[in-house]
Design an enzyme around this catalytic site. Sequence first.
Site, PDB file in Angstrom:
ATOM      1  N   SER A 149     -18.304  31.616 -35.579  1.00  0.00           N
ATOM      2  CA  SER A 149     -19.465  30.728 -35.632  1.00  0.00           C
ATOM      3  C   SER A 149     -19.064  29.277 -35.887  1.00  0.00           C
ATOM      4  CB  SER A 149     -20.417  31.168 -36.742  1.00  0.00           C
ATOM      5  OG  SER A 149     -20.743  32.521 -36.612  1.00  0.00           O
TER       6      SER A 149
HETATM    7  N1  SAH Z   1     -17.981  36.604 -38.898  1.00  0.00           N
HETATM    8  C1  SAH Z   1     -17.079  36.429 -37.778  1.00  0.00           C
HETATM    9  C2  SAH Z   1     -17.773  36.103 -36.481  1.00  0.00           C
HETATM   10  C3  SAH Z   1     -18.452  37.256 -35.971  1.00  0.00           C
HETATM   11  S1  SAH Z   1     -18.891  37.352 -34.277  1.00  0.00           S
HETATM   12  C4  SAH Z   1     -16.037  35.384 -38.049  1.00  0.00           C
HETATM   13  O1  SAH Z   1     -16.097  34.738 -39.097  1.00  0.00           O
HETATM   14  O2  SAH Z   1     -15.140  35.246 -37.226  1.00  0.00           O
HETATM   15  C5  SAH Z   1     -19.791  38.869 -34.439  1.00  0.00           C
HETATM   16  C6  SAH Z   1     -18.927  40.087 -34.639  1.00  0.00           C
HETATM   17  O3  SAH Z   1     -19.784  41.190 -34.840  1.00  0.00           O
HETATM   18  C7  SAH Z   1     -18.071  40.428 -33.430  1.00  0.00           C
HETATM   19  O4  SAH Z   1     -16.736  40.501 -33.808  1.00  0.00           O
HETATM   20  C8  SAH Z   1     -18.621  41.774 -32.972  1.00  0.00           C
HETATM   21  O5  SAH Z   1     -17.639  42.638 -32.435  1.00  0.00           O
HETATM   22  C9  SAH Z   1     -19.205  42.326 -34.259  1.00  0.00           C
HETATM   23  N2  SAH Z   1     -20.232  43.348 -34.096  1.00  0.00           N
HETATM   24  C10 SAH Z   1     -21.187  43.438 -33.141  1.00  0.00           C
HETATM   25  N3  SAH Z   1     -21.954  44.528 -33.354  1.00  0.00           N
HETATM   26  C11 SAH Z   1     -21.485  45.127 -34.471  1.00  0.00           C
HETATM   27  C12 SAH Z   1     -21.856  46.307 -35.193  1.00  0.00           C
HETATM   28  N4  SAH Z   1     -22.872  47.100 -34.815  1.00  0.00           N
HETATM   29  N5  SAH Z   1     -21.148  46.624 -36.305  1.00  0.00           N
HETATM   30  C13 SAH Z   1     -20.100  45.860 -36.711  1.00  0.00           C
HETATM   31  N6  SAH Z   1     -19.701  44.747 -36.061  1.00  0.00           N
HETATM   32  C14 SAH Z   1     -20.385  44.390 -34.954  1.00  0.00           C
END
Ligand code: SAH
Length: 206
Positions: free
Chosen positions: A59
Amino acid sequence: MEKLREIMVKDQIEARGVSDERVLRAMRSVERHKFIPGIHISSAYEDHPLPIGHGQTISQPYIVALMTELCELDGDEKVLEIGTGSGYQAAILSLLAKEVYSIEIVEPLAKSARTRLAELGYDRVQVKIGDGYRGWPEKAPFDVIILTASPPRIPQQLIDQLADGGILVAPEGDYTQELVKIVKRGGTVSKKTVTYVRFVPMIHGD
Ligand code: SAH
Protein backbone atom coordinates in the site's frame (compact mmCIF):
# COMPACT_ATOMS: atom_id res chain seq x y z
CA MET A 1 17.64 6.42 2.78
CA GLU A 2 16.88 7.89 6.16
CA LYS A 3 16.49 11.23 4.45
CA LEU A 4 14.05 9.72 1.92
CA ARG A 5 11.96 8.32 4.74
CA GLU A 6 11.95 11.63 6.56
CA ILE A 7 10.69 13.39 3.45
CA MET A 8 8.08 10.65 2.93
CA VAL A 9 6.78 11.11 6.47
CA LYS A 10 6.74 14.89 6.34
CA ASP A 11 5.29 15.42 2.86
CA GLN A 12 2.99 12.43 2.42
CA ILE A 13 1.91 11.50 5.92
CA GLU A 14 2.11 14.42 8.37
CA ALA A 15 0.94 16.83 5.68
CA ARG A 16 -2.26 14.78 5.30
CA GLY A 17 -3.04 14.82 8.99
CA VAL A 18 -1.53 11.70 10.58
CA SER A 19 -0.15 13.05 13.84
CA ASP A 20 0.43 10.12 16.22
CA GLU A 21 4.13 10.47 17.08
CA ARG A 22 4.63 6.74 17.62
CA VAL A 23 3.19 5.96 14.19
CA LEU A 24 5.37 8.60 12.55
CA ARG A 25 8.44 7.23 14.33
CA ALA A 26 7.69 3.70 13.13
CA MET A 27 7.22 4.96 9.57
CA ARG A 28 10.59 6.71 9.81
CA SER A 29 12.32 3.62 11.11
CA VAL A 30 11.14 0.71 8.94
CA GLU A 31 13.25 0.38 5.79
CA ARG A 32 10.47 0.21 3.24
CA HIS A 33 12.86 -0.40 0.31
CA LYS A 34 13.87 -3.74 1.85
CA PHE A 35 10.28 -5.00 1.50
CA ILE A 36 9.94 -4.38 -2.23
CA PRO A 37 11.90 -6.85 -4.32
CA GLY A 38 13.91 -5.44 -7.20
CA ILE A 39 12.84 -1.86 -6.77
CA HIS A 40 14.99 1.20 -7.22
CA ILE A 41 15.50 2.49 -3.68
CA SER A 42 14.05 5.95 -4.21
CA SER A 43 10.85 4.55 -5.80
CA ALA A 44 10.13 2.73 -2.54
CA TYR A 45 9.42 6.09 -0.90
CA GLU A 46 7.08 7.52 -3.52
CA ASP A 47 3.47 8.40 -2.90
CA HIS A 48 1.70 5.35 -4.36
CA PRO A 49 1.25 1.59 -4.02
CA LEU A 50 3.85 -0.68 -5.67
CA PRO A 51 3.81 -4.21 -7.10
CA ILE A 52 5.27 -6.97 -4.91
CA GLY A 53 4.68 -9.88 -7.32
CA HIS A 54 1.81 -12.39 -7.68
CA GLY A 55 -0.49 -9.53 -8.75
CA GLN A 56 -0.32 -7.99 -5.27
CA THR A 57 0.74 -4.58 -4.05
CA ILE A 58 2.27 -2.89 -1.04
CA SER A 59 0.00 0.00 0.00
CA GLN A 60 0.80 3.68 -0.38
CA PRO A 61 2.81 4.85 2.68
CA TYR A 62 0.05 7.30 3.72
CA ILE A 63 -2.57 4.54 3.81
CA VAL A 64 -0.29 2.33 5.92
CA ALA A 65 0.21 5.22 8.37
CA LEU A 66 -3.48 6.18 8.45
CA MET A 67 -4.64 2.61 9.09
CA THR A 68 -1.98 2.14 11.76
CA GLU A 69 -3.05 5.34 13.51
CA LEU A 70 -6.69 4.16 13.46
CA CYS A 71 -5.60 1.00 15.33
CA GLU A 72 -4.76 3.14 18.41
CA LEU A 73 -1.93 0.87 19.53
CA ASP A 74 -0.15 1.56 22.77
CA GLY A 75 2.23 -1.38 22.99
CA ASP A 76 0.30 -4.11 24.81
CA GLU A 77 -1.91 -5.38 22.04
CA LYS A 78 -2.26 -8.66 20.26
CA VAL A 79 -2.86 -7.82 16.60
CA LEU A 80 -4.14 -9.87 13.67
CA GLU A 81 -3.33 -8.75 10.14
CA ILE A 82 -4.99 -10.27 7.07
CA GLY A 83 -2.81 -10.00 3.95
CA THR A 84 0.86 -10.14 4.92
CA GLY A 85 2.03 -9.31 1.38
CA SER A 86 5.57 -7.99 1.71
CA GLY A 87 5.43 -7.89 5.52
CA TYR A 88 5.85 -4.11 5.62
CA GLN A 89 2.60 -3.29 7.43
CA ALA A 90 3.29 -6.14 9.88
CA ALA A 91 6.75 -4.70 10.63
CA ILE A 92 5.24 -1.28 11.37
CA LEU A 93 2.57 -2.83 13.62
CA SER A 94 5.16 -4.90 15.48
CA LEU A 95 6.97 -1.75 16.62
CA LEU A 96 3.76 -0.48 18.20
CA ALA A 97 2.15 -3.62 19.65
CA LYS A 98 3.14 -6.68 21.63
CA GLU A 99 2.44 -9.49 19.16
CA VAL A 100 1.45 -9.50 15.50
CA TYR A 101 -0.16 -12.50 13.80
CA SER A 102 -0.37 -12.16 10.04
CA ILE A 103 -2.13 -14.41 7.51
CA GLU A 104 -1.26 -14.58 3.81
CA ILE A 105 -3.06 -16.75 1.29
CA VAL A 106 -0.35 -16.72 -1.44
CA GLU A 107 2.23 -19.21 -0.21
CA PRO A 108 5.39 -17.77 -1.83
CA LEU A 109 4.51 -14.30 -0.51
CA ALA A 110 3.98 -15.68 3.00
CA LYS A 111 7.29 -17.52 2.89
CA SER A 112 9.34 -14.61 1.63
CA ALA A 113 7.70 -12.20 4.10
CA ARG A 114 8.47 -14.61 6.93
CA THR A 115 12.14 -14.82 5.94
CA ARG A 116 12.42 -11.08 5.38
CA LEU A 117 10.84 -10.19 8.74
CA ALA A 118 13.14 -12.64 10.55
CA GLU A 119 16.25 -11.34 8.78
CA LEU A 120 15.37 -7.75 9.59
CA GLY A 121 14.76 -8.65 13.24
CA TYR A 122 10.98 -8.15 13.43
CA ASP A 123 10.62 -11.10 15.74
CA ARG A 124 7.24 -10.17 17.20
CA VAL A 125 5.53 -11.13 13.93
CA GLN A 126 4.25 -14.62 13.16
CA VAL A 127 3.17 -15.37 9.59
CA LYS A 128 0.76 -18.13 8.67
CA ILE A 129 -0.22 -19.38 5.21
CA GLY A 130 -4.00 -19.52 5.11
CA ASP A 131 -7.34 -17.96 4.30
CA GLY A 132 -7.93 -14.78 6.26
CA TYR A 133 -11.72 -15.22 6.11
CA ARG A 134 -11.26 -17.82 8.84
CA GLY A 135 -9.06 -15.63 11.01
CA TRP A 136 -6.72 -17.35 13.48
CA PRO A 137 -9.08 -18.83 16.10
CA GLU A 138 -6.28 -20.50 18.12
CA LYS A 139 -4.79 -17.08 18.90
CA ALA A 140 -8.07 -15.16 19.37
CA PRO A 141 -9.25 -12.87 20.83
CA PHE A 142 -7.34 -9.99 19.24
CA ASP A 143 -7.24 -6.41 20.50
CA VAL A 144 -6.85 -5.16 16.95
CA ILE A 145 -7.60 -6.71 13.55
CA ILE A 146 -6.43 -5.03 10.35
CA LEU A 147 -7.29 -6.13 6.81
CA THR A 148 -5.08 -5.07 3.93
CA ALA A 149 -7.18 -6.74 1.24
CA SER A 150 -10.83 -5.81 0.71
CA PRO A 151 -13.68 -8.25 1.40
CA PRO A 152 -17.13 -7.47 -0.05
CA ARG A 153 -18.39 -7.40 3.56
CA ILE A 154 -16.44 -7.60 6.83
CA PRO A 155 -16.49 -11.32 7.72
CA GLN A 156 -18.45 -12.08 10.91
CA GLN A 157 -15.78 -14.67 11.82
CA LEU A 158 -13.27 -11.84 12.22
CA ILE A 159 -15.61 -9.70 14.31
CA ASP A 160 -16.13 -12.77 16.50
CA GLN A 161 -12.35 -12.96 17.05
CA LEU A 162 -12.17 -9.37 18.25
CA ALA A 163 -11.77 -8.82 22.01
CA ASP A 164 -14.18 -6.67 23.96
CA GLY A 165 -13.04 -3.09 23.39
CA GLY A 166 -11.25 -4.25 20.24
CA ILE A 167 -10.80 -2.29 17.02
CA LEU A 168 -11.00 -3.58 13.44
CA VAL A 169 -9.71 -1.44 10.57
CA ALA A 170 -10.37 -2.55 6.99
CA PRO A 171 -11.31 -1.68 3.46
CA GLU A 172 -14.79 -2.99 2.67
CA GLY A 173 -16.50 -3.39 -0.68
CA ASP A 174 -15.84 -4.53 -4.22
CA TYR A 175 -15.37 -1.72 -6.69
CA THR A 176 -16.14 1.14 -4.35
CA GLN A 177 -14.35 0.48 -1.11
CA GLU A 178 -14.77 2.29 2.17
CA LEU A 179 -12.08 2.31 4.81
CA VAL A 180 -14.03 1.39 7.94
CA LYS A 181 -13.27 1.36 11.63
CA ILE A 182 -15.25 -1.03 13.78
CA VAL A 183 -15.28 -0.93 17.58
CA LYS A 184 -16.71 -3.84 19.56
CA ARG A 185 -17.84 -2.99 23.06
CA GLY A 186 -20.12 -4.86 25.45
CA GLY A 187 -21.51 -7.01 22.65
CA THR A 188 -22.34 -4.07 20.39
CA VAL A 189 -20.46 -3.28 17.24
CA SER A 190 -20.18 0.27 15.94
CA LYS A 191 -18.85 1.10 12.51
CA LYS A 192 -17.79 4.31 10.84
CA THR A 193 -16.44 5.14 7.42
CA VAL A 194 -13.14 7.01 7.45
CA THR A 195 -12.51 7.54 3.73
CA TYR A 196 -12.60 5.81 0.35
CA VAL A 197 -9.76 3.52 -0.72
CA ARG A 198 -8.66 1.08 -3.39
CA PHE A 199 -7.20 -2.24 -2.19
CA VAL A 200 -6.74 -5.60 -3.89
CA PRO A 201 -9.74 -7.88 -3.26
CA MET A 202 -9.64 -10.37 -0.42
CA ILE A 203 -9.85 -13.71 -2.18
CA HIS A 204 -11.54 -16.86 -0.97
CA GLY A 205 -9.55 -20.01 -0.33
CA ASP A 206 -11.08 -23.47 -0.78
N1 SAH B 1 -0.02 -5.59 4.01
C1 SAH B 1 0.75 -5.86 2.82
C2 SAH B 1 0.05 -5.49 1.54
C3 SAH B 1 -1.01 -6.41 1.26
S1 SAH B 1 -1.65 -6.57 -0.36
C4 SAH B 1 2.09 -5.18 2.85
O1 SAH B 1 2.35 -4.42 3.79
O2 SAH B 1 2.88 -5.43 1.95
C5 SAH B 1 -2.95 -7.69 0.10
C6 SAH B 1 -2.48 -9.09 0.42
O3 SAH B 1 -3.61 -9.82 0.85
C7 SAH B 1 -1.92 -9.83 -0.78
O4 SAH B 1 -0.64 -10.28 -0.50
C8 SAH B 1 -2.91 -10.97 -0.99
O5 SAH B 1 -2.31 -12.16 -1.45
C9 SAH B 1 -3.48 -11.15 0.41
N2 SAH B 1 -4.78 -11.80 0.48
C10 SAH B 1 -5.82 -11.69 -0.38
N3 SAH B 1 -6.85 -12.44 0.05
C11 SAH B 1 -6.46 -13.02 1.21
C12 SAH B 1 -7.09 -13.92 2.13
N4 SAH B 1 -8.34 -14.39 1.95
N5 SAH B 1 -6.39 -14.31 3.22
C13 SAH B 1 -5.12 -13.88 3.43
N6 SAH B 1 -4.48 -13.04 2.59
C14 SAH B 1 -5.14 -12.62 1.50
